[in-house]
Write a protein that holds these residues in place. Structure first.
Motif, mmCIF file in Angstrom:
data_model
loop_
_atom_site.group_PDB
_atom_site.id
_atom_site.type_symbol
_atom_site.label_atom_id
_atom_site.label_comp_id
_atom_site.label_asym_id
_atom_site.label_seq_id
_atom_site.Cartn_x
_atom_site.Cartn_y
_atom_site.Cartn_z
ATOM 1 N N ARG A 121 -8.522 36.546 -10.685
ATOM 2 C CA ARG A 121 -9.492 35.503 -10.340
ATOM 3 C C ARG A 121 -9.286 34.997 -8.907
ATOM 4 N NH1 ARG A 121 -10.279 30.037 -10.302
ATOM 5 N NH2 ARG A 121 -8.053 29.641 -10.618
ATOM 6 N N ILE A 122 -8.003 34.784 -8.535
ATOM 7 C CA ILE A 122 -7.700 34.297 -7.186
ATOM 8 C C ILE A 122 -8.080 35.350 -6.146
ATOM 9 C CG2 ILE A 122 -5.829 33.599 -5.625
ATOM 10 C CD1 ILE A 122 -6.528 31.441 -7.572
ATOM 11 N N GLU A 123 -7.909 36.624 -6.470
ATOM 12 C CA GLU A 123 -8.279 37.698 -5.542
ATOM 13 C C GLU A 123 -9.784 37.646 -5.239
ATOM 14 O OE1 GLU A 123 -6.968 41.295 -7.359
ATOM 15 O OE2 GLU A 123 -4.950 41.204 -6.476
ATOM 16 N N GLN A 124 -10.595 37.415 -6.272
ATOM 17 C CA GLN A 124 -12.049 37.342 -6.072
ATOM 18 C C GLN A 124 -12.432 36.102 -5.274
ATOM 19 O OE1 GLN A 124 -14.194 39.775 -6.785
ATOM 20 N NE2 GLN A 124 -12.393 40.941 -7.510
ATOM 21 N N LEU A 125 -11.780 34.980 -5.562
ATOM 22 C CA LEU A 125 -12.078 33.750 -4.822
ATOM 23 C C LEU A 125 -11.655 33.855 -3.360
ATOM 24 C CD1 LEU A 125 -11.017 31.053 -7.454
ATOM 25 C CD2 LEU A 125 -13.338 31.681 -6.772
ATOM 26 N N LEU A 126 -10.546 34.581 -3.120
ATOM 27 C CA LEU A 126 -10.086 34.758 -1.751
ATOM 28 C C LEU A 126 -11.094 35.541 -0.933
ATOM 29 C CD1 LEU A 126 -7.726 34.299 0.267
ATOM 30 C CD2 LEU A 126 -6.777 36.501 -0.519
ATOM 31 N N LYS A 127 -11.764 36.509 -1.563
ATOM 32 C CA LYS A 127 -12.747 37.323 -0.862
ATOM 33 C C LYS A 127 -13.970 36.495 -0.440
ATOM 34 C CE LYS A 127 -11.506 41.659 -3.162
ATOM 35 N NZ LYS A 127 -11.961 42.712 -4.112
ATOM 36 N N THR A 128 -14.294 35.484 -1.255
ATOM 37 C CA THR A 128 -15.470 34.662 -0.952
ATOM 38 C C THR A 128 -15.103 33.406 -0.180
ATOM 39 O OG1 THR A 128 -15.273 33.469 -3.064
ATOM 40 C CG2 THR A 128 -16.622 35.477 -3.034
ATOM 41 N N GLY A 129 -13.828 33.236 0.087
ATOM 42 C CA GLY A 129 -13.384 32.071 0.843
ATOM 43 C C GLY A 129 -13.203 30.832 0.010
ATOM 44 N N SER A 130 -13.276 30.959 -1.337
ATOM 45 C CA SER A 130 -13.126 29.806 -2.229
ATOM 46 C C SER A 130 -11.662 29.540 -2.591
ATOM 47 C CB SER A 130 -13.933 30.028 -3.520
ATOM 48 O OG SER A 130 -15.308 30.191 -3.219
ATOM 49 N N ALA A 131 -10.757 30.412 -2.177
ATOM 50 C CA ALA A 131 -9.311 30.220 -2.398
ATOM 51 C C ALA A 131 -8.595 30.489 -1.084
ATOM 52 C CB ALA A 131 -8.801 31.131 -3.485
ATOM 53 N N THR A 132 -7.445 29.848 -0.927
ATOM 54 C CA THR A 132 -6.675 30.025 0.308
ATOM 55 C C THR A 132 -5.651 31.143 0.150
ATOM 56 O OG1 THR A 132 -4.968 28.448 -0.344
ATOM 57 C CG2 THR A 132 -6.914 27.560 0.789
ATOM 58 N N GLN A 133 -5.166 31.623 1.291
ATOM 59 C CA GLN A 133 -4.115 32.652 1.276
ATOM 60 C C GLN A 133 -2.851 32.110 0.614
ATOM 61 O OE1 GLN A 133 -4.513 35.878 2.361
ATOM 62 N NE2 GLN A 133 -2.483 36.245 1.456
ATOM 63 N N GLN A 134 -2.600 30.823 0.811
ATOM 64 C CA GLN A 134 -1.418 30.230 0.202
ATOM 65 C C GLN A 134 -1.495 30.258 -1.316
ATOM 66 O OE1 GLN A 134 -0.728 26.158 1.316
ATOM 67 N NE2 GLN A 134 1.320 26.094 0.413
ATOM 68 N N GLN A 135 -2.650 29.963 -1.878
ATOM 69 C CA GLN A 135 -2.820 30.032 -3.329
ATOM 70 C C GLN A 135 -2.605 31.461 -3.841
ATOM 71 O OE1 GLN A 135 -6.827 28.281 -3.295
ATOM 72 N NE2 GLN A 135 -6.043 26.627 -4.641
ATOM 73 N N TYR A 136 -3.130 32.393 -3.095
ATOM 74 C CA TYR A 136 -2.978 33.792 -3.497
ATOM 75 C C TYR A 136 -1.509 34.219 -3.447
ATOM 76 C CZ TYR A 136 -3.426 38.871 -3.531
ATOM 77 O OH TYR A 136 -3.283 40.205 -3.846
ATOM 78 N N ASP A 137 -0.819 33.854 -2.372
ATOM 79 C CA ASP A 137 0.602 34.210 -2.237
ATOM 80 C C ASP A 137 1.433 33.604 -3.363
ATOM 81 O OD1 ASP A 137 -0.020 35.609 0.036
ATOM 82 O OD2 ASP A 137 0.630 34.035 1.435
ATOM 83 N N GLN A 138 1.129 32.392 -3.758
ATOM 84 C CA GLN A 138 1.868 31.732 -4.836
ATOM 85 C C GLN A 138 1.688 32.466 -6.165
ATOM 86 O OE1 GLN A 138 0.407 27.690 -4.685
ATOM 87 N NE2 GLN A 138 1.934 27.048 -3.158
ATOM 88 N N ILE A 139 0.448 32.839 -6.473
ATOM 89 C CA ILE A 139 0.198 33.531 -7.750
ATOM 90 C C ILE A 139 0.831 34.922 -7.750
ATOM 91 C CG2 ILE A 139 -2.026 34.571 -7.150
ATOM 92 C CD1 ILE A 139 -1.073 32.933 -10.500
ATOM 93 N N ILE A 140 0.838 35.590 -6.587
ATOM 94 C CA ILE A 140 1.462 36.908 -6.499
ATOM 95 C C ILE A 140 2.970 36.802 -6.712
ATOM 96 C CG2 ILE A 140 2.072 38.766 -4.892
ATOM 97 C CD1 ILE A 140 -0.672 39.092 -6.101
ATOM 98 N N ALA A 141 3.604 35.805 -6.123
ATOM 99 C CA ALA A 141 5.054 35.615 -6.288
ATOM 100 C C ALA A 141 5.390 35.335 -7.745
ATOM 101 C CB ALA A 141 5.528 34.473 -5.394
ATOM 102 N N GLN A 142 4.580 34.498 -8.402
ATOM 103 C CA GLN A 142 4.820 34.179 -9.808
ATOM 104 C C GLN A 142 4.594 35.407 -10.685
ATOM 105 O OE1 GLN A 142 2.529 30.807 -11.093
ATOM 106 N NE2 GLN A 142 3.533 30.688 -13.093
ATOM 107 N N TYR A 143 3.565 36.160 -10.350
ATOM 108 C CA TYR A 143 3.250 37.387 -11.103
ATOM 109 C C TYR A 143 4.403 38.400 -11.006
ATOM 110 C CZ TYR A 143 0.905 41.773 -12.298
ATOM 111 O OH TYR A 143 0.589 42.988 -12.849
ATOM 112 N N ASN A 144 4.887 38.642 -9.788
ATOM 113 C CA ASN A 144 5.967 39.615 -9.592
ATOM 114 C C ASN A 144 7.253 39.181 -10.295
ATOM 115 O OD1 ASN A 144 4.314 41.253 -8.043
ATOM 116 N ND2 ASN A 144 4.976 40.358 -6.093
ATOM 117 N N SER A 145 7.566 37.889 -10.238
ATOM 118 C CA SER A 145 8.766 37.383 -10.892
ATOM 119 C C SER A 145 8.684 37.560 -12.412
ATOM 120 C CB SER A 145 8.964 35.907 -10.535
ATOM 121 O OG SER A 145 10.067 35.367 -11.240
ATOM 122 N N THR A 146 7.530 37.255 -12.971
ATOM 123 C CA THR A 146 7.350 37.387 -14.423
ATOM 124 C C THR A 146 7.374 38.848 -14.841
ATOM 125 O OG1 THR A 146 6.019 35.367 -14.420
ATOM 126 C CG2 THR A 146 5.859 36.772 -16.359
#
Length: 346
Positions: A121-146
């Protein structure tokens, strides 16, 4: 008065003469003692050492081991839900061995699924400018850790065999609480290994890849091929040996870990010096060996290393032990370094 003086003078003169005589006798006694000690001669028999051409081989014994041994000990504590194998069962790489309590794994898997949805979801929002790079980086870090945690839990909840082998020990039953002792022990038996201790004198002769054979009293009419895999690079200072690791193919499973075997290692032909085994002395309280040689009519003690044995003779190795040296073979027990010797020839 004059006579008394003369008598006193004569008495002192006699005492002086007696004292000189006593000193002379003591000196003579010491001189004779020294002479007797210097002239001590031991009667011995000797032999002139000559080289002998031999077929170089050594035999050493050892116990076989499984080439690989794995303690099945998950990095998770908790209840053991199920043990799939019993002692003696053969297993193949990747087959199930143990299933631990699945609660933590299942919970983490649900979290992982939710994170994957959120990441998309964050990846799609990032493409449209509705999410920030920081939000995306946070979810990726949490995803990789899990994901890393989930992989760890999967490996340690559903334990599988890392190689082909047999179950050689089982320490728990289903439902018991795992406390750290290995649940199972997996041992590879289609390939075995053994460590043998070889005298240091043969160190230059051993190379990885050498072929040799094993024998076992259980199979008196058979020999088993083996190969030197590793020659350990150091010498044990106390035993004067080095270790060699050998590998034994065991496709028919005739040999088993723990069996006692003997290996005969051929090292080619060599000219060596041999001497009667009984002529070699052993230092009391140690493993050091030595012999006596005749050096200009005196016994010289020489430390030696022992090599291959031939019935009543044994190979001896030392810089001083060369062809033509006269070695004491009878009477060596009473010798000390430097004592005079008389060689008896009859």
């Amino acid at each position: 008065m004059k006579n008394e003086v003369n008598r006193a003078f004569m008495a002192k003169k006699k005492i002086f003469i007696y004292s000189l005589a006593a000193l002379a006798l003591m000196a003579c006694g010491n001189k004779n003692a020294t002479t007797d000690q210097d002239e001590r001669v031991e009667q011995v028999r000797t032999t002139v050492l000559q080289p002998r051409l031999i077929e170089r081989e050594i035999s050493v014994s050892t116990n076989l081991q499984g080439y690989l041994t794995q303690n099945v000990a998950p990095s998770l504590t908790g209840k053991i839900e199920h043990i799939y194998r019993e002692v003696g069962d053969k297993v193949t790489t990747g087959s199930d061995l143990v299933r631990m309590d699945q609660t933590q794994y299942k919970t983490t898997r649900i979290s992982m699924s939710n994170l994957e949805i959120e990441k998309n979801r964050i990846e799609q929002l990032l493409k449209t400018g509705s999410a920030t790079q920081q939000q995306y980086d946070q979810i990726i870090a949490q995803y990789n850790s899990t994901k890393e945690q989930l992989d760890f839990l999967q490996t340690n909840t559903y334990v599988k065999a890392p190689f082909n082998g047999v179950i050689s020990a089982k320490n728990y039953e289903d439902g018991e609480l795992y406390s750290g002792q290995p649940i199972l022990v997996l041992t590879q038996i289609d390939k075995l290994k053994a460590l043998v201790a070889v005298p240091e004198a043969y160190f230059p002769k051993f190379k990885a890849g050498m072929s040799l054979t094993l024998t076992s009293e259980i199979y008196p009419d058979q020999t088993f091929p083996a190969t030197v895999e590793v020659v350990y690079p150091t010498i044990d200072a106390s035993s004067h040996t080095f270790q060699v690791k050998i590998v034994i193919p065991n496709g028919k499973n005739l040999l088993r870990p723990g069996m006692y075997v003997t290996t005969t290692i051929g090292l080619g032909k060599a000219n060596v010096i041999v001497a009667p085994y009984q002529a070699v002395e052993k230092l009391v309280g140690a493993n050091d060996r030595y012999v006596f040689i005749n050096e200009n009519g005196r016994a010289k003690r020489v430390s030696v290393e022992l090599g291959q044995r031939f019935d009543q003779d044994i190979e001896i190795i030392a810089p001083e032990i060369v062809p033509g040296v006269e070695m004491v073979t009878t009477g060596q027990h009473k010798l000390v370094d430097g004592v005079k010797i008389n060689v008896v020839t009859d």
